[in-house]
Design an enzyme around this catalytic site. Structure first.
Site, PDB file in Angstrom:
ATOM      1  N   GLU A 255       0.614  -1.413  -0.318  1.00  0.00           N
ATOM      2  CA  GLU A 255       0.061  -0.280   0.425  1.00  0.00           C
ATOM      3  C   GLU A 255       0.885   1.017  -0.330  1.00  0.00           C
ATOM      4  OE1 GLU A 255      -2.943  -0.424   3.627  1.00  0.00           O
ATOM      5  OE2 GLU A 255      -4.595  -1.995   1.910  1.00  0.00           O
TER       6      GLU A 255
ATOM      7  N   GLU B 104      -5.916  -7.465  -1.361  1.00  0.00           N
ATOM      8  CA  GLU B 104      -6.895  -7.991  -0.069  1.00  0.00           C
ATOM      9  C   GLU B 104      -7.932  -8.353   0.188  1.00  0.00           C
ATOM     10  OE1 GLU B 104      -5.187  -5.623   3.353  1.00  0.00           O
ATOM     11  OE2 GLU B 104      -2.835  -6.013   2.528  1.00  0.00           O
TER      12      GLU B 104
END
Ligand code: GLA
Ligand code: ZN
Length: 671
Positions: free
Chosen positions: A142, A310
């Site tokens: 991320e 995710e």
């Protein structure tokens, strides 16, 4: 299409791995992502590296025929490094250095951090680049998470000055283009240029508000470039040792929007894109349309199928939790991803961790590791995917509509938002939503993309365009395309300064209008009516004077009552609409329907509130995904005869879905 899990073998006793792998296999879980936070295991001390633990893990998955996405662990520098080399830390917007403790606190311009990252990534790639278990790579984790794209340290300042020198050549040129004559900001050298952090003005301003807008936009661009350069460096090292594709997990989550990274540019460095999709958690609950929009963005960054790296699989939050996903939702969210162009969905995480920050962030399994109702649901999805794979190849929606997304414009809007409550991202969503409801897929494009294949292109609030981008849009329309422009378009130059032409500046000729004046809707709203029916504007009203255009809508209130708010202009072989105001949801639906009717776009089936319908193709078959986001059943009318790919039943007239249920239909024939 297939499913996977984010797995942390290092969090569990080795004896447990086998049970996990067996449970995974039973649920048709094909892939695990591992290792994104494991730096201190790889390198416990500066000159000591350990790989045996990862050798064992990778061999284990090879033996169990589960493939691996192996990560570079640069999201979490180890303690010894932060102690000995504190210059790897970022400074926050107030100029305070970050401290050890969570993650992503390193500076993208720290040469020390680049060197350590290069060293470890090289060793990992060398050792595992051709390991049979490794199918792909993830860079970092991320990038840009929690406002970490923009750092305000001295290292960044020095790099920024170099970046500026390269861009402007001379300081005089920078002064001219920044308009530093305003408020005595003239710089004598590049070394004097500041990075715009908080602290210049506290009275009516917060953070960096009030700083020079040209400087701010450049700093945002520079920061995005710095992250991309960091990712590129790791990707290039990996490619030296491995022929497996490289990705990074992006963060366009509905609740988390805006990392300050130009994702179109970042995606150029990646072989495929992926993202992290949390829908109902501590920090908010996303609308189904917003999640659909996020999938569409991901599909668009590389114009190819993407992954969800995710995917929420349980109740989650750090300090407190969002709701437990109601039965059916994990399956529904997976199909929503697949319908919109994902070919792999990886659930975060396999099992809830009993220690560390994320003890409340539930995975498929709870802390006890026993199969539960969520596991059963995911196993159902796994076996359905197997079944669907026997019918379909890689499915992807073929959008005929595109929305222009410009990161320059997004950042400029965030610097100067024009009027209270205007937010670029949610404004784009207002244009996505009506098509979502009609079952028409929408891609996102940059203003410089080749858009000739789209029947309709919308460019909401496209504030900044370059000369080439302007020509690109003109070329599209001249060749027969249909373009919709709105208020706050074409009015700023690349330096984030107002253009001197009459509004809509760069687009005056294309739109065939002149904006006489405008009325920001501050604590007021204005009515209008036209081809969109009746509407209320709560953000902005351009008082539009048609030059070569014709009027399709007028204001019905205030001192500009009777003046145009919506126009249409013929340009070359194409058509340009100019929408001078925002519209409420109902009027927006009607306007988009009007555009579809006029330009040959027909909805797939009948729109039903809360039911998402997406048509996707694999080159041979057309699948219609019908997804009920409602907590009550839905009866969806069909205007063709379909075969239900999950039950093999014939579906005609209607298909009935339970709450959160999904149908995947194959088009058989017309009535
Ligand atoms: C992010 C991260 C994960 C995990 C989850 C839950 O999306 O990538 O590592 O922290 O959030 O917080
Ligand atoms: Zn920095």
């Amino acid at each position: 299409m297939r499913i996977g899990v984010d797995y942390y073998p290092e969090h569990w006793e080795k004896e447990r791995w086998k049970t996990d792998a067996e449970l995974m296999a039973k649920a048709n879980i094909k892939v695990v992502r591992i290792g994104e936070f494991a730096w201190s295991l790889y390198q416990p001390e500066e000159n000591r590296f350990c790989f045996e633990w990862m050798d064992e893990i990778l061999d284990f998955f090879r033996d169990h025929q589960i493939s691996v996405v192996l990560c570079t662990p640069s999201a979490t520098p180890p303690k010894w490094m932060t102690d000995k080399y504190p210059d790897i830390f970022q400074d926050d917007i107030h100029g305070n250095p970050k401290i050890f403790g969570t993650r992503k606190h390193y500076c993208f311009n720290s040469k020390t951090y680049h060197a350590f990252t290069r060293e470890l990534v090289t060793k990992i790639a060398e050792r595992y680049g051709r390991h049979p278990a490794v199918e792909a790579w993830q860079i970092d984790n991320e990038l840009g998470w929690a406002n970490t794209t923009r750092c305000y340290c001295e290292k960044c300042r020095a790099e920024f000055q170099q970046w500026l020198k390269k861009k402007y050549g001379t300081i005089e040129e920078l002064n001219r283009r920044y308009g530093t004559v305003f408020w005595s900001q003239i710089y004598n050298s590049f070394e004097e240029v500041i990075i715009p952090r908080a602290g210049a003005c506290y009275d009516t301003c917060h953070d960096t508000q009030g700083q020079n807008p040209a400087l701010l936009l450049d700093y945002y661009r520079f920061s995005s470039d710095s992250v991309i350069r960091f990712a590129k460096e790791s990707a290039e090292i990996i490619r030296r040792y491995s022929d497996r594709p490289v990705t990074s997990n992006l963060l366009d989550a509905a609740v988390n929007s805006g990392t300050g990274i130009d994702y179109f540019k970042l995606s150029e460095q990646l072989d495929f894109v992926s993202w992290d999709n949390y829908i109902e958690f501590q920090w908010g609950i996303a609308q189904a349309a917003t999640v659909s929009r996020d999938h569409a963005l991901l599909r668009s960054y590389k114009k190819q199928p993407f992954w969800v790296m995710e995917q929420q699989s349980g109740p989650c939050g750090w300090s407190k939790m969002g709701p437990a996903p109601t039965p059916g939702k994990l399956r529904l969210w997976t199909y929503q991803a697949v319908a919109n162009g994902a070919d792999t969905v990886v659930y975060f995480r396999w099992r809830a961790c009993p220690f560390g920050t994320e003890q409340y962030w539930h995975g498929i399994l709870d802390h006890d590791g026993k199969p539960n109702r969520r596991y059963e649901e995911i196993a159902q999805v796994g076996s359905e995917m197997e079944r669907l794979n026997r019918v379909f190849g890689t499915l992807k929606p073929q959008a005929k509509i595109a929305i222009v997304k410009s990161f320059d414009s997004e950042w400029s809007h965030s610097i100067h938002k024009h009027v209270e409550n205007f937010q670029y991202d949610s404004f784009l969503l207002d244009f996505y939503r009506p098509f979502y409801q009609m079952g028409l897929s929408v891609d996102f494009v940059t203003p410089h993309d080749d858009i000739s294949s789209y029947a309709l292109v919308l460019a909401p609030a496209l504030l900044i365009v370059t000369e080439e981008e302007k020509e690109n849009l003109e070329r599209y329309v001249r060749g027969g395309g249909t373009l919709l422009l709105t208020f706050r378009s074409g009015i700023r130059d690349e330096d984030n300064n107002m253009r001197k032409e009459t509004v809509p500046g760069a687009f005056s000729e294309l739109a065939g209008v002149r904006v006489k004046e405008y009325d920001p809707q501050f604590q007021k709203e204005t009515g209008s009516s036209g081809v969109f029916g009746k509407a209320q504007s709560k953000l902005w009203c351009d008082v539009v004077e048609p030059v070569s255009a014709e009027t399709l809508g007028v204001y019905t209130q205030d001192y500009y009552s009777g003046e145009s708010c919506l126009t249409v202009n013929a340009f070359g072989k194409g058509t340009v609409y100019y929408l001078g105001c925002d519209l409420d949801g109902d009027a927006m639906n009607r306007l988009m329907k009007y555009l579809c009717t006029r330009h040959g776009l027909s909805p797939v089936t009948y729109p039903i509130e809360g039911v998402e319908q997406v048509e996707a193709q694999d080159g041979e078959h057309t699948a219609l995904f019908v997804m009920n986001h409602n907590p009550y059943p839905a009866v969806v009318p069909l205007d063709r005869i379909y075969e239900n790919a999950l039950t093999n039943d014939e579906e005609k007239d209607t298909v009935t879905l339970k709450p959160y249920d999904v149908a995947v239909l194959i088009w058989k024939k017309s009535f």
